[in-house]
Design a protein around this motif. Structure first.
Motif, short mmCIF file in Angstrom:
data_model
loop_
_atom_site.label_atom_id
_atom_site.label_comp_id
_atom_site.label_asym_id
_atom_site.label_seq_id
_atom_site.Cartn_x
_atom_site.Cartn_y
_atom_site.Cartn_z
N UNK A 90 8.15 7.54 -6.75
CA UNK A 90 7.65 6.42 -7.57
C UNK A 90 6.17 6.65 -7.90
N UNK A 91 5.74 6.16 -9.07
CA UNK A 91 4.34 6.19 -9.48
C UNK A 91 3.67 4.87 -9.12
N UNK A 92 2.44 4.96 -8.60
CA UNK A 92 1.70 3.78 -8.16
C UNK A 92 0.28 3.77 -8.72
N UNK A 93 -0.25 2.58 -8.91
CA UNK A 93 -1.68 2.37 -9.08
C UNK A 93 -2.17 2.12 -7.66
N UNK A 94 -3.15 2.91 -7.20
CA UNK A 94 -3.58 2.81 -5.81
C UNK A 94 -5.10 2.69 -5.73
N UNK A 95 -5.55 1.61 -5.09
CA UNK A 95 -6.95 1.44 -4.74
C UNK A 95 -7.08 2.00 -3.33
N UNK A 96 -7.85 3.06 -3.17
CA UNK A 96 -7.92 3.82 -1.93
C UNK A 96 -9.24 3.53 -1.22
N UNK A 97 -9.15 3.26 0.08
CA UNK A 97 -10.31 2.92 0.89
C UNK A 97 -10.39 3.85 2.10
N UNK A 98 -11.59 3.99 2.67
CA UNK A 98 -11.73 4.69 3.94
C UNK A 98 -11.28 3.74 5.03
N UNK A 99 -10.58 4.26 6.03
CA UNK A 99 -10.12 3.44 7.13
C UNK A 99 -9.95 4.27 8.38
N UNK A 100 -9.35 3.67 9.40
CA UNK A 100 -9.05 4.34 10.67
C UNK A 100 -7.67 3.93 11.14
N UNK A 101 -6.95 4.87 11.75
CA UNK A 101 -5.67 4.51 12.34
C UNK A 101 -5.90 3.96 13.75
N UNK A 102 -4.84 3.57 14.43
CA UNK A 102 -4.97 2.99 15.78
C UNK A 102 -5.49 3.97 16.81
N UNK A 103 -5.49 5.25 16.49
CA UNK A 103 -6.02 6.26 17.41
C UNK A 103 -7.48 6.58 17.12
N UNK A 104 -8.04 5.91 16.10
CA UNK A 104 -9.44 6.12 15.75
C UNK A 104 -9.71 7.24 14.77
N UNK A 105 -8.66 7.85 14.22
CA UNK A 105 -8.84 8.91 13.24
C UNK A 105 -9.22 8.32 11.89
N UNK A 106 -10.14 8.96 11.19
CA UNK A 106 -10.49 8.55 9.83
C UNK A 106 -9.32 8.87 8.90
N UNK A 107 -8.92 7.91 8.11
CA UNK A 107 -7.80 8.06 7.19
C UNK A 107 -8.12 7.36 5.88
N UNK A 108 -7.36 7.67 4.85
CA UNK A 108 -7.41 6.93 3.60
C UNK A 108 -6.31 5.89 3.66
N UNK A 109 -6.61 4.67 3.20
CA UNK A 109 -5.65 3.57 3.25
C UNK A 109 -5.67 2.82 1.92
N UNK A 110 -4.66 1.98 1.74
CA UNK A 110 -4.57 1.09 0.59
C UNK A 110 -4.11 -0.26 1.11
N UNK A 111 -4.52 -1.33 0.45
CA UNK A 111 -4.15 -2.66 0.90
C UNK A 111 -2.94 -3.20 0.14
N UNK A 112 -2.03 -3.84 0.88
CA UNK A 112 -0.89 -4.48 0.21
C UNK A 112 -1.26 -5.86 -0.32
N UNK A 113 -2.48 -6.29 -0.10
CA UNK A 113 -2.92 -7.63 -0.54
C UNK A 113 -3.62 -7.60 -1.91
N UNK A 114 -3.96 -6.42 -2.39
CA UNK A 114 -4.76 -6.34 -3.60
C UNK A 114 -3.97 -5.97 -4.83
N UNK A 115 -4.57 -5.13 -5.65
CA UNK A 115 -4.04 -4.78 -6.96
C UNK A 115 -3.21 -3.50 -6.98
N UNK A 116 -3.08 -2.82 -5.85
CA UNK A 116 -2.25 -1.63 -5.79
C UNK A 116 -0.79 -2.04 -5.94
#
Length: 148
Positions: A90-116
């Motif tokens: 599937x094709x998506x419009x994605x607003x990508x943010x810097x984040x961290x997983x539960x182990x503390x690793x830096x990851x890229x994330x997107x919010x399900x609350x916004x415009x993605x």
């Protein structure tokens, strides 16, 4: 507090892209790739109470509205009620943010609350982004050439 208006999310995002999901890889609680198994809270998908850290989605960027991402990105979706599930192919419009997983690793994330969201359902947001970005001095969208 996060501003989920289109302007707010655009300002806060590291990247804003249109991309196709190439793969989904579930991660166990230690962060290792795993297959989904056993009883799952939501039938075929973990719902935050199952033994998974989350999923990595590998996406191919087709159009860039903000930032200078590489052609391929990995976007992490945590295994919680706040996850951002995506469907392979599937094709998506994605607003990508810097984040961290539960182990503390830096990851890229997107919010399900916004415009993605699924690109074919985001035509209005794409029009607004094109207008907003076109009005910025020196800002231009970038399209990647099609895969061969």
């Amino acid at each position: 507090m996060v501003d989920y208006s289109l302007r707010g999310e655009l300002a806060q995002a590291r990247y804003v892209v249109a991309a196709r999901v190439l793969s989904e890889t579930w991660l166990d609680e230690t962060g290792r790739p795993t297959r989904l198994h056993g009883h799952l809270t939501f039938g075929s998908m973990p719902g935050g109470f199952d033994p998974y850290l989350g999923a990595n989605y590998r996406v191919r960027v087709n159009r860039v509205f903000k930032g200078q991402p590489t052609r391929l990105l990995t976007i992490f979706s945590e295994n919680s009620t706040a996850r951002t599930p995506m469907a392979v192919g599937e094709d998506y419009l994605i607003f990508v943010f810097n984040g961290h997983d539960d182990l503390g690793h830096a990851v890229l994330v997107s919010s399900n609350c916004g415009n993605s969201g699924v690109l074919r359902h985001r035509a209005n947001e794409v029009r607004q982004l094109t207008r907003l970005i076109g009005s910025r001095n020196g800002s231009r969208r970038r399209n990647f050439p099609p895969n061969r």
